[in-house]
Scaffold this active site. Structure first.
Site, PDB file in Angstrom:
ATOM      1  N   HIS A  20       0.834  -1.204   0.000  1.00 35.54           N
ATOM      2  CA  HIS A  20       0.000   0.000   0.000  1.00 35.54           C
ATOM      3  C   HIS A  20       0.868   1.253   0.000  1.00 35.54           C
ATOM      4  CE1 HIS A  20      -3.501   2.348   0.331  1.00 35.54           C
ATOM      5  NE2 HIS A  20      -4.168   1.672   1.251  1.00 35.54           N
TER       6      HIS A  20
ATOM      7  N   HIS B  83      -3.164   6.696  -0.677  1.00 36.14           N
ATOM      8  CA  HIS B  83      -4.132   7.212   0.308  1.00 36.14           C
ATOM      9  C   HIS B  83      -3.487   7.883   1.521  1.00 36.14           C
ATOM     10  CE1 HIS B  83      -7.138   4.013  -1.386  1.00 36.14           C
ATOM     11  NE2 HIS B  83      -6.771   4.931  -2.271  1.00 36.14           N
TER      12      HIS B  83
ATOM     13  N   TYR C  18      -1.077   7.039   3.482  1.00 34.47           N
ATOM     14  CA  TYR C  18      -0.495   6.247   4.564  1.00 34.47           C
ATOM     15  C   TYR C  18       1.033   6.356   4.494  1.00 34.47           C
ATOM     16  CZ  TYR C  18      -5.291   4.710   5.074  1.00 34.47           C
ATOM     17  OH  TYR C  18      -6.651   4.713   5.259  1.00 34.47           O
TER      18      TYR C  18
END
Ligand SMILES: Cc1cc2nc3c(=O)[nH]c(=O)nc-3n(C[C@H](O)[C@H](O)[C@H](O)COP(=O)(O)OP(=O)(O)OC[C@H]3O[C@@H](n4cnc5c(N)ncnc54)[C@H](O)[C@@H]3O)c2cc1C
Ligand SMILES: Cc1cc2nc3c(=O)[nH]c(=O)nc-3n(C[C@H](O)[C@H](O)[C@H](O)COP(=O)(O)O)c2cc1C
Length: 757
Positions: free
Chosen positions: A560, A563, A565
């Site tokens: 990931h 977004h 993060y």
């Protein structure tokens, strides 16, 4: 009513006609700054769907307009020496001058006071009119004069285009593309009478300058373009009529009326010429305004109703027009495509036409696209499957179809351990037919969680808990399952979604780390800017979690980096303010995320693929750009990444995303073409027609759906049934619900035939 109309274009004239027709007592004056025959442009196109409205509104002008129509049915796309034809579209064209002459004659017949060569710059000159209609076109003076009230937005397109004519008639809506030493040129051409066609040429600014067209007058422009399109023009000349190179102006207005002044047609909003709807919109505005004035109790109510109706409709159409504009403005990015795919991508460029509609209009063309796509995917079966039901391979992993259940946090784990909820949630979507499930963001450490309910892969008991889910998916469905590994960074230590999304925990929270000490919200906790020791620890956590994910039997690993993060926080300049080798230009900002990726790739089995989720742009000034994301994707590809899962935003709490159907697909396409890596498209994709179009146009290799899977775990099976595709992964337990093949349903065939007619 005493009405003044400023502008004798199709919108203004048609409104005057409809008003006078409805009530001959109206006193209507139309001021047009030009002479009756003195008009710009060539032909305009209507789709057959528009004509019904015109017939109903004024049968007399409708008859005269349609008498001289050039009609055609097909779109021809010429590319790299091939011509791809798609039929069943139903267009008609008319010379703009002829259309205006018809409307002028009809207006005169109805006793409307038409004043040519009468330019109105000041509405005070309109005397004591009850209503003033500003139908004065894209550069409306009235709109500019009352800009504080109308609040216009004017966006300049990036491409240059010129509106020309030619004596070569075309039997279809025709698109030509040509590349030469100066760049790439695109032509939109259509016939409007037996001897004339419109010939619009478009190119990017760089091409335009290199070709010297920035210094060219009409004559030089024509000479140059006649040479470029010698073959296409077949000896016919190009014709000019105030043919200047311009940039398209997309006009919007927050308000469409002010007191007794109302905007209509291009003055109110424009729609890019590539969807051929400007004249239709202007004439439909006229129909709507007349109706509102007739039906509403007073002027204010009528104008408010008109604004509400037309603004709503226009915004939707304009969205499609903007997608079409952007597609053509970036057309050269697709020059490497095969003609079949290039043509299909053009046909489906703005989602107005999905795969299913194209097929309904021209069954043969639709079947040909399916066959072409299936052959590329190594499928030779007849009939060919719809694109979404072709298999897709990454390393040793073969997916049965192109549907991905997108990762979705369930906030239901305990200290990272997943449970029955996750088994049923993911199990149901596996049974529902998706080719790949990507399990939710699963954190590499307890302090890397978003919330106390987030899933983890950091304690030994996490492995068997996840294995139970993976084994169910493998044992009871044809789906494959991947895990998304992440670290929340500055967006951690917050409440579970339904108790307060992104809201800091009041009790039991943990300290945050991030690229820089920049909080997400003003009221969020301030993270510690990571030092080298923090980076080492996070990297080791990712590596350990990757090993555990392999042990649990996952088929694919997604890192990931989206977004906002932790890893995304390094990529975006909005959250990365470092001055060391991990901050500054994108080459530095991607350094730590790449380091993590490489370390994980080293321990993740070579036979199993890896994905990375990226936020392609931040939707905020000064944020990550698509070009930077392409650079990141290129570097990831080199490091052994197999596919990019292309999302956007969620980096800045004050972002302003432009949400629309399939709104992130163009980013997936840019990354796919720019970095030469497969992509997953995601975001507001919900229909199988869209999915097939995204895949067959080459914008992405897989389509991920999140929210649609929440209300329909069986999305894929349903899509198979709706498309009469029988080789979908129906679980034997559910076989009783599998629809019968089409040949066993003669009424369905009859119905389809009827609809096609
Ligand atoms: C290259 C190109 C191709 C297009 N192709 C198509 C197509 O195929 N199909 C389609 O439907 N549409 C097409 N359009 C769009 C279409 O031309 C416009 O959307 C349409 O003409 C809008 O109508 P209107 O009446 O609002 O404005 P206009 O047609 O622009 O008319 C406005 C009129 O107001 C007059 N005027 C302006 N200011 C004043 C003033 N102060 N006083 C008096 N008179 C004034 C102008 O002279 C003009 O006649 C195309 C546009 C372009 C640029
Ligand atoms: C409830 C929910 C939870 C989500 N959790 C994650 C997640 O864990 N990881 C992630 O990358 N995206 C997550 N997303 C984003 C989705 O994967 C997807 O990108 C987004 O919802 C847009 O797709 P859609 O329009 O099909 O819903 C989540 C979305 C929803 C609705």
């Amino acid at each position: 009513m005493k009405i003044t109309v400023i502008g004798g274009g199709p919108g203004g004239l048609y409104f005057a006609i409809l008003m006078r027709r409805a009530d001959p007592r109206h006193e209507i004056t139309v001021h047009e700054r030009n002479a009756p025959d003195d008009t710009f442009g060539w032909g305009v196109v209507f789709s057959e769907a528009t004509l019904d409205n015109l017939e109903e509104a004024d049968a007399e002008s409708f008859r005269s307009i349609t008498e001289t129509f050039a009609k055609w049915d097909a779109v021809d796309i010429h590319f790299k020496g091939e011509v791809i034809r798609s039929g069943g579209h139903g267009f008609c064209g008319i010379e703009r001058k002829r259309l205006l002459n018809i409307l002028q004659a009809r207006a005169a017949e109805l006793g409307i006071d038409l004043r040519y060569r009468s330019e109105i710059a000041d509405p005070d000159a309109c005397g004591d009119s009850d209503l003033i209609v500003a139908a004065d076109g894209v550069n409306s003076l009235l709109r500019t004069r009352y800009a504080d009230d109308f609040r216009p937005g004017i966006r300049l397109g990036e491409a240059k285009f010129v509106w020309l004519g030619t004596t070569r008639p075309f039997e279809a809506f025709t698109f030509f593309s040509r590349e030469n030493e100066h760049g790439f040129f695109q032509v939109h051409a259509y016939q409007y009478d037996a001897e004339r066609s419109t010939f619009i040429v478009e190119c990017d600014e760089e091409t335009w300058r290199k070709a010297g067209l920035d210094r060219a007058g009409e004559r030089e422009t024509v000479a140059y373009l006649e040479e470029v399109f010698r073959e296409e023009l077949q000896g016919h000349p190009l014709l000019t009529n105030k043919s200047e190179w311009i940039n398209f102006r997309t006009v919007t207005n927050e308000h469409w009326y002010r007191g007794n002044i109302v905007l209509l047609g291009d003055a109110a909003r424009t729609a890019h010429f590539s969807i051929g709807s400007g004249t239709k919109l202007a004439m439909e505005d006229a129909i709507c305004l007349e109706l509102c004035l007739r039906e509403q109790p007073g002027l204010e109510a009528a104008l408010a109703a008109y604004e509400a109706e037309r603004k709503w409709y226009s915004e939707r159409l304009q969205q499609m027009a903007e997608e079409s504009r952007r597609w053509f403005e970036t057309v050269k990015l697709r020059r490497h495509l095969e003609p079949e795919q290039f043509a299909y991508a053009m046909m489906t460029r703005n989602k107005r036409l999905g795969h299913d509609q194209l097929r309904l209009r021209d069954e043969e063309y639709g079947a040909r696209v399916d066959r072409w796509f299936a052959r590329k995917a190594g499928v030779t079966a007849e009939p060919a499957p719809p694109p979404m039901f072709t298999p897709f391979r990454l390393r040793d992993l073969t997916l049965a179809n192109r549907i991905v259940c997108s990762p979705m946090c369930m906030y239901s784990a305990e200290d990272g351990t997943v449970n029955d909820w996750h088994l049923v949630h993911l199990g149901a979507r596996a049974v529902g037919g998706a080719g790949l499930l990507i399990a939710e963001m699963t954190d590499v450490s307890a302090d890397g969680r978003i919330s106390p309910g987030c899933a983890g892969m950091y304690r030994p008991e996490h492995v068997p808990a996840w294995k139970r889910v993976v084994d169910f998916v493998h044992g009871w469905s044809r789906a494959k399952i991947g895990l998304q590994l992440g670290h929340a960074g500055r967006k951690g230590s917050t409440k579970v979604m339904w108790e307060g999304h992104d809201q800091p925990l009041e009790r039991g929270g943990w300290p945050l780390i991030a690229a820089s000490a920049v909080p997400y919200h003003a009221h969020s906790a301030v993270p510690k800017a990571m030092d080298r020791a923090d980076m080492e620890r996070v990297k080791e956590d990712f590596v350990r979690s990757a090993r555990m994910a392999d042990e649990a039997g996952f088929d694919l690993l997604e890192v990931h980096m989206a977004h906002g993060y932790l890893l995304a926080g390094f990529l975006s300049p909005l959250s990365n303010r470092r001055t060391d080798e991990f901050g500054g230009p994108i080459g530095n900002r991607m350094r730590f995320p790449l380091e993590v990726f490489r370390a994980v790739r080293e321990v993740w089995p070579a036979a199993k693929p890896m994905a990375v989720r990226l936020s392609a742009i931040d939707w905020k000034e000064g944020g990550q750009t698509i070009e930077e994301s392409i650079a990141v994707a290129r570097a990831l590809k080199e490091a052994g990444c197999d596919i990019i899962d292309v999302s956007s935003g969620h980096t800045a709490s004050d972002e302003t995303p432009e949400l629309a159907r399939c709104y992130q697909v163009p980013f997936a396409e840019r990354i796919r073409f720019g970095a030469g890596i497969p992509t997953i498209a995601v975001g507001a994709i919900s229909r199988h027609g869209e999915i097939n179009a995204i895949l067959a146009s080459g914008a992405a290799d897989l389509c991920a759906l999140a929210r649609p899977h929440l209300f329909d775990p069986h999305f894929t099976l349903r899509a198979a049934a709706e498309q009469q595709w029988h080789d979908a992964p129906w679980p034997p337990q559910y076989i009783a619900a599998k629809p019968l093949p089409r040949e066993k349903l003669p009424w369905l065939e009859r119905e389809r035939k009827k609809r096609r007619r």
